[in-house]
Design an enzyme around this catalytic site. Structure first.
Site, short mmCIF file in Angstrom:
data_model
loop_
_atom_site.label_atom_id
_atom_site.label_comp_id
_atom_site.label_asym_id
_atom_site.label_seq_id
_atom_site.Cartn_x
_atom_site.Cartn_y
_atom_site.Cartn_z
N GLU A 155 -7.12 -3.18 -3.87
CA GLU A 155 -8.47 -3.03 -3.34
C GLU A 155 -9.07 -1.68 -3.75
OE1 GLU A 155 -10.06 -4.38 0.97
OE2 GLU A 155 -8.59 -2.77 0.99
N ASP A 190 0.79 -1.24 0.00
CA ASP A 190 0.00 0.00 0.00
C ASP A 190 0.82 1.29 0.00
OD1 ASP A 190 -2.02 -1.83 0.26
OD2 ASP A 190 -2.64 -1.23 2.26
N GLU A 232 -7.98 5.35 -4.09
CA GLU A 232 -6.73 5.78 -3.48
C GLU A 232 -5.56 5.59 -4.43
OE1 GLU A 232 -7.26 5.27 1.28
OE2 GLU A 232 -7.42 3.42 0.11
#
Length: 774
Positions: free
Chosen positions: A598, A514, A602
């Site tokens: 996911e 991430d 973002e």
């Protein structure tokens, strides 16, 4: 240019902007502080972007957007050097070795026992070391009709689908290959390619160049007698004969009735069927022999066999609103038509140049999660995106009908926004931001940076701005000085900037999970504050000698979006996969379904923050790459992650979910890693929305947002008791801003109904700016 050098240059601005321009025009400071002339690919002097902060979009410098690094200097000393406790397998990882990709399709081969599959597409490959079976590199391709839907097999929509993994159509093995004597080593780590080598001894090996979109699976045998095993079994095997210069073709039909073409070139080695599970070479090559596999049969395979890519390189450029990106294949060998064969995904096919489209073979193979691939006989794939978001900057923007292209505000709307800002600026910015999570702290910093942006640029209120701006600057500087609760460290093994927290903490940041989500929030927040600082504090924030913000934000950017292989401290484009058209969030954790992502929102927030940073520091290349990424994301995500009713790419039984949930290389799962929702599936939808910014409406078309609302969200939103409610209602402004304004501007406000990374101030300002207020 390193950003430390950039800061030194900024000090000269105060004396004379005109003099500064004359000094800097056509020059660049290298890391040693010497002036060097920079040339474009044609040998012409390139005029560098003026480093004076600019509020207008900058122009990229001439030439390839991937040829010049952001910086090449060693990461700042404030980041302690460490060697990761999970070292890459089969790789050289010394400080002088090239960076190793962590979020890339090839990464599974460098993890655990190296037997997890990779999907260069259209084929999957993996190291096979199953007890009692042939050792080697296994190959498979699955069709859409093999997909497994679940957990209810007949449900419509299905929660997930995946492709059966590890069906050993073939295994490239060799005489006397055993689990104990075969090692897998990885070389030439690139964004689009890697070279895998199965070695028995130093001069006995089988080399596999693994490249995104490769037309054939290629094995180069060196002094090893070839053995090609098949767990499915070979029903028919026939030598077809010569199809090119020193290329011999064979045809194999497996017991599942799938035909394969096999090509042999190089040394005088022929193949025979020894038994239903083994095709063997008649001799050990004195030098090397090349064996290539392709599913089905075609004259285009015949004409392209003999050439194989050993790597693929990124190139790109921007001209106005049009952006071009290329995959340039570096080939070896010879074929009868002089070119290789390359497979493209649907989002490539839509924007291929006419020259490439002419090379369409008519061949089609299913990908795992992204629709039908098509094959082209070419040595480079060239795509042109026609609508880069050049006109979208800091100000609220929307593609909703009625928005005129410029945010406007009535006095009444400003009154409502000001009331919200007066309350929210009193919050403890530093206490809220200085926590143990780079992700959550980034969201908090971004939240307050947006409040400061609204008070300064929309409300034009110096008093409010003077209260909030110093607090957000101080909070950012804690991170810029690397004094947060878990400081970042520089990993010399994989080569990247990671959290010093435990691997299980902060969503796996220390294992490269991430990073573009986490650092994207920080980058966006710093871009906002720098923008405010230009006019409110005369831009002093990034000019001060004792301020490390510039070095910090540039190092974050290098970690997630380094464009060039000339930067030896970070891999090229860690996050964004230029072949898939979106990023992968999954770091150095082995996965049976490959890398995944996911949160599409973002992902494009990271690209948007990068765009704004490039704009605010006057770096046209940074801004241009981000604009190109965003255009690619819009196309890819609306095919593969956000599903309008007319989606033709995803399985019909999955489109009704409206969003992907988690997109793996081999699976799509309508879920999140943290749950489904308090009421229904609102978390799955919301994670593809947050945060809502001016770029959201560029990606999320009003028609799609309305479909999702009408079919999934409108009936549940009133029941949602927490911050996800605010996310969904702000997202509704992308098709109905007046509805969203009514909810956010009401008198009985409840802070518990918006996300901790949201502010009511920005929400109201955005909605009003695109036409939502009365």
């Amino acid at each position: 240019m390193g950003f430390s050098d950039f800061r030194k240059a900024l000090k000269k601005i105060d004396s004379s902007l005109k003099e500064h321009k004359q000094q800097k025009q056509g020059q660049q400071l290298d890391n040693g502080g010497q002036q060097v002339q920079q040339l474009d690919n044609g040998g012409q002097q390139v005029q560098q972007a003026d480093p004076q902060f600019s509020s207008n979009p900058t122009n990229p410098s001439k030439g390839d957007l991937f040829s010049r690094p952001i910086a090449t200097s060693e990461p700042p000393a404030i980041f302690k050097r460490v060697k990761h406790n999970q070292l890459p397998k089969g790789c050289n990882y010394g400080e002088n070795d090239a960076p190793i990709q962590t979020n890339n399709f090839s990464n599974n081969l460098a993890l655990e026992d190296q037997t997890f599959p990779v999907w260069p597409l259209p084929y999957s490959l993996w190291l096979s070391k199953d007890p009692g079976q042939d050792v080697g590199l296994a190959v498979n391709h699955t069709e859409a009709n093999q997909q497994v839907f679940g957990p209810e097999p007949d449900a419509d929509p299905a929660q997930f689908y995946f492709n059966p993994p590890k069906i050993k159509s073939f295994v490239f093995s060799g005489e006397n290959f055993q689990e104990s004597n075969v090692n897998l080593n990885l070389e030439n780590h690139q964004k689009l390619s890697i070279v895998a080598k199965l070695s028995v001894t130093g001069n006995q090996n089988v080399t596999f160049p693994i490249v995104h979109g490769m037309g054939f699976v290629t094995a180069v045998y060196k002094k090893i007698k070839p053995v090609i095993a098949s767990q499915v079994g070979v029903q028919q095997f026939k030598k077809i004969g010569s199809v090119g210069k020193n290329v011999t073709k064979y045809r194999a039909v497996l017991f599942n009735q799938v035909p394969w073409s096999i090509y042999v070139s190089g040394d005088d080695v022929s193949l025979d069927l020894r038994d239903p599970n083994h095709i063997v070479g008649n001799s050990q090559p004195g030098g090397s022999v090349v064996i290539q596999l392709a599913r089905e049969e075609s004259k285009h395979y015949d004409n392209s066999a003999g050439i194989y890519p050993i790597a693929a390189h990124l190139q790109g450029s921007v001209n106005g609103k049009k952006g071009q990106y290329k995959f340039v294949y570096e080939n070896k060998g010879e074929s009868s038509n002089g070119t290789g064969l390359v497979w493209c995904l649907p989002h490539h096919q839509e924007v291929l140049t006419n020259e490439v489209k002419k090379q369409d073979t008519g061949l089609e193979l299913d990908s795992t999660t992204k629709g039908v691939m098509k094959a082209y006989t070419t040595n480079q794939i060239v795509m042109e995106e026609p609508e880069l978001p050049l006109d979208i900057g800091f100000e609220p923007w929307s593609s909703v009908s009625g928005f005129k292209g410029e945010a406007t505000y009535s006095d009444g709307a400003k009154t409502v926004i000001r009331r919200a800002a007066e309350q929210e600026i009193n919050q403890d910015v530093i206490g809220m931001a200085n926590i143990d999570s780079m992700y959550t702290s980034g969201k908090i910093l971004d939240k307050f940076a947006y409040i400061a942006y609204v008070t300064h640029f929309i409300l034009n209120d110096d008093d409010l701005t003077g209260k909030i701006l110093p607090k957000i600057k101080e909070a950012i500087e804690i991170f810029a000085q690397n004094k947060q609760k878990y400081p970042l460290v520089y990993d010399t093994a994989w080569k990247g900037l990671i959290s010093s927290a435990e691997p299980a903490a902060d969503f796996g940041n220390s294992n490269y999970n991430d990073h573009h989500f986490h650092y994207g929030y920080h980058i966006h927040a710093i871009a906002l504050v720098a923008k405010i600082d230009q006019s409110f504090d005369k831009g002093e924030w990034l000019k001060e000698n004792n301020n490390l913000v510039g070095d910090y934000v540039i190092t974050l950017l290098r970690d997630i979006a380094n464009p060039s292989t000339d930067d030896k401290y970070f891999p090229q484009s860690r996050a964004f996969d230029w072949f898939h058209g979106h990023s992968f969030a999954h770091g150095i954790f082995a996965s049976g379904d490959g890398k995944d992502e996911e949160s599409s929102s973002e992902d494009y927030h990271f690209a948007y923050g990068t765009k704004l940073l490039g704009q605010v520091i006057g770096d046209g290349d940074i801004e241009a790459r981000a604009n190109l990424m965003l255009a690619i994301m819009r196309r890819s995500m609306n095919m593969h992650m956000l599903f309008s009713d007319d989606n033709k790419i995803q399985p019909k039984r999955f489109i009704k979910n409206k969003v992907a949930g988690i997109t793996f290389e081999n699976k799509v799962d309508f879920a999140t890693y943290f749950g489904r929702g308090t009421i229904s599936d609102e978390w799955i939808h919301g994670i593809h929305m947050l945060p809502i910014t001016p770029i959201s409406s560029y990606i999320r078309k009003p028609s799609f947002v309305k479909e999702e609302w009408d079919q999934k969200l409108g009936r549940i939103v009133d029941q949602i008791p927490d911050g996800w409610k605010g996310i969904l209602i702000l997202n509704a402004a992308l098709f109905d801003p007046k509805y969203s304004w009514k909810w956010f501007s009401r008198d009985d406000w409840d802070d518990r109904l918006i996300d901790n990374g949201m502010s009511r101030t920005w929400s109201l300002a955005y909605i009003a700016g695109i036409g939502g207020s009365d």
